[in-house]
Enzyme design. Sequence first.
Site, PDB file in Angstrom:
ATOM      1  N   LYS A 269       0.847  -1.201   0.000  1.00  0.00           N
ATOM      2  CA  LYS A 269       0.000   0.000   0.000  1.00  0.00           C
ATOM      3  C   LYS A 269       0.880   1.247   0.000  1.00  0.00           C
ATOM      4  CE  LYS A 269      -3.070   2.615   3.093  1.00  0.00           C
ATOM      5  NZ  LYS A 269      -3.683   2.640   4.438  1.00  0.00           N
ATOM      6  N   ASP A 274      -2.144  10.577   3.868  1.00  0.00           N
ATOM      7  CA  ASP A 274      -3.556  10.236   4.046  1.00  0.00           C
ATOM      8  C   ASP A 274      -4.241  11.245   4.951  1.00  0.00           C
ATOM      9  OD1 ASP A 274      -6.009   9.023   4.158  1.00  0.00           O
ATOM     10  OD2 ASP A 274      -5.399   7.468   5.577  1.00  0.00           O
ATOM     11  N   LYS A 281      -9.500  13.267   8.715  1.00  0.00           N
ATOM     12  CA  LYS A 281      -8.971  12.825  10.002  1.00  0.00           C
ATOM     13  C   LYS A 281      -8.858  14.002  10.971  1.00  0.00           C
ATOM     14  CE  LYS A 281      -5.967   9.154   8.152  1.00  0.00           C
ATOM     15  NZ  LYS A 281      -6.464   8.006   8.942  1.00  0.00           N
ATOM     16  N   ASP A 292       1.777   6.319   5.823  1.00  0.00           N
ATOM     17  CA  ASP A 292       0.763   5.423   5.269  1.00  0.00           C
ATOM     18  C   ASP A 292       1.240   4.725   3.991  1.00  0.00           C
ATOM     19  OD1 ASP A 292      -1.678   4.250   5.769  1.00  0.00           O
ATOM     20  OD2 ASP A 292      -2.824   5.681   4.588  1.00  0.00           O
ATOM     21  N   ASP A 351     -11.895   7.474   4.352  1.00  0.00           N
ATOM     22  CA  ASP A 351     -10.668   7.210   5.099  1.00  0.00           C
ATOM     23  C   ASP A 351     -10.337   5.713   5.134  1.00  0.00           C
ATOM     24  OD1 ASP A 351      -8.401   7.849   6.555  1.00  0.00           O
ATOM     25  OD2 ASP A 351      -9.434   7.783   8.491  1.00  0.00           O
ATOM     26  N   GLU A 353      -9.387   4.014   2.608  1.00  0.00           N
ATOM     27  CA  GLU A 353      -8.948   4.089   1.213  1.00  0.00           C
ATOM     28  C   GLU A 353      -7.925   3.040   0.836  1.00  0.00           C
ATOM     29  OE1 GLU A 353      -5.496   5.137   3.078  1.00  0.00           O
ATOM     30  OE2 GLU A 353      -7.500   5.822   3.607  1.00  0.00           O
ATOM     31  N   ARG A 355      -7.759  -0.152   1.287  1.00  0.00           N
ATOM     32  CA  ARG A 355      -8.357  -1.348   0.672  1.00  0.00           C
ATOM     33  C   ARG A 355      -8.867  -1.062  -0.739  1.00  0.00           C
ATOM     34  NH1 ARG A 355     -12.406  -1.514   5.617  1.00  0.00           N
ATOM     35  NH2 ARG A 355     -10.527  -0.524   6.452  1.00  0.00           N
TER      36      ARG A 355
END
Length: 499
Positions: A269, A274, A281, A292, A351, A353, A355
């Site tokens: 990933k 993020d 967030k 991230d 959030d 995201e 996946r």
Amino acid sequence: MEFTIKTGSPAKSKAGILVLGAFADGVLPAATAAVDAAAQGRIAHLLKRGDLEDKAGATLLLPELAGTAADRVLLVSLGKQDEFGDKAYRDALGAAAKALATTPAKDAVVALADVELDKRPLAWRLQQAARILADGAYRFDALKSGKDKKEKKERGVRKLALQVEAELTAELDTAVRQGQAIATGMALAKDLGNLPGNICTPTHLAETAEALGKQYKFDVEVLERADMEKLGMGSFLSVARGSHQPPKFIVMSYKGGKAKAKPIVLVGKGITFDTGGISLKPAAEMDEMKYDMCGAASVLGTFKAIAQMGLPLNVVGLIPTTENMPGGGATKPGDVVTSMSGQTIEVLNTDAEGRLILCDALTYAERFKPECVIDVATLTGACVVALGKIPSGLLANDDELAAEILRRGTDSGDRAWQLPLWDEYQELLKSNFADMGNIGGRYAGTITAACFLSRFTKAYKWAHLDIAGTAWVSGDAKGATGRPVPLLSEFLIGRARAD
């Protein structure tokens, strides 16, 4: 750091610092006993007096020790002899690494690998020593300037010899080189993780992959937005809509095995920052969302390690990478997107995201007819709540693959813990408007995230590593850890050995 293996008397080793181990009950390993004899019992006297703490990893620096050729002797506690195991050994090595990174000495001899450890051969002990000692020398000061940077650069050991009594063999040399290679891969993963999001963009990750491919002679292809649109990666691209940075899909192909051998596919990933997107967030600690992309960083680091080791395997690395930003074009909660697999997804929370980009990469992985696929992602805060920051979360659709990863995690010290992937959890992903939602509600967040991914992995054996708790640390020591490069590297070494 330059590593060698040496034999001979540790008392006669000329070095800036000599590292020795000692048990809490006063028992001395052979190398330490030899130095103690040359020093007329000085070490035994200090231990009896209580100068060295009992806990494994405690240290005592002796600026001068009569009878030895080294300028300094660093005594490291191995803990209690009847409790000595993998953790105590690693704690001792970690303490030695910390001391060697700040010493004015430029060369060192470390005589810890000869300490007997149940069921762990000398080659394993040397590999661990090389990796931990090299990793301990890691610094990230590329963005600093001035006196502090210069002073840090001038301190620390640069040449290190691992002292053993055994006859030197190719196996032992290979073990040390493997440990060095893994530490080098960890350093790359740490560097990428520690860079800020304005520098480590998707383009930067792509350029890093291309540079690695050029250096180590493996193929790298970078797919652009138009390429992803043609492939139908609607889920991945939905995350990229709010960012001005162009998304990239990186494909690395390391071909060290037989031409027709199925590859192992690693998927990382790569969310380079993020914000949470429209589901924004909280501001507190949002700076840490530069980490991230540590799944992507660990795949890049693992590729560097296996290329340095020259492992006889075929390995493919897939990195979907983008920012997750709010903006006029950003995906909204409630939007429905179509993945590369054709399955539709209701985006209930922007959030969640990771996946959304991974599912298209996992579908893309099918074309390689893989031996197995392992994805690595800082996926869920729920994993940190469940497991803390000690093991990575592991979920898999194949029990044998999961067991193998758990075993390699134990071997490397980069451990994982398996969570269930039962069908009952799939019910939580139901959507009234699409084939599935991208979140499953309040409960079992780590498991439902993996359940989501499992819907795109039915064509092969697959495992998912949630590294949200292990990829970086916060507080005064804030920084990327380089995990799970050791686990992945050990897994691939094991596969190469089995072949």
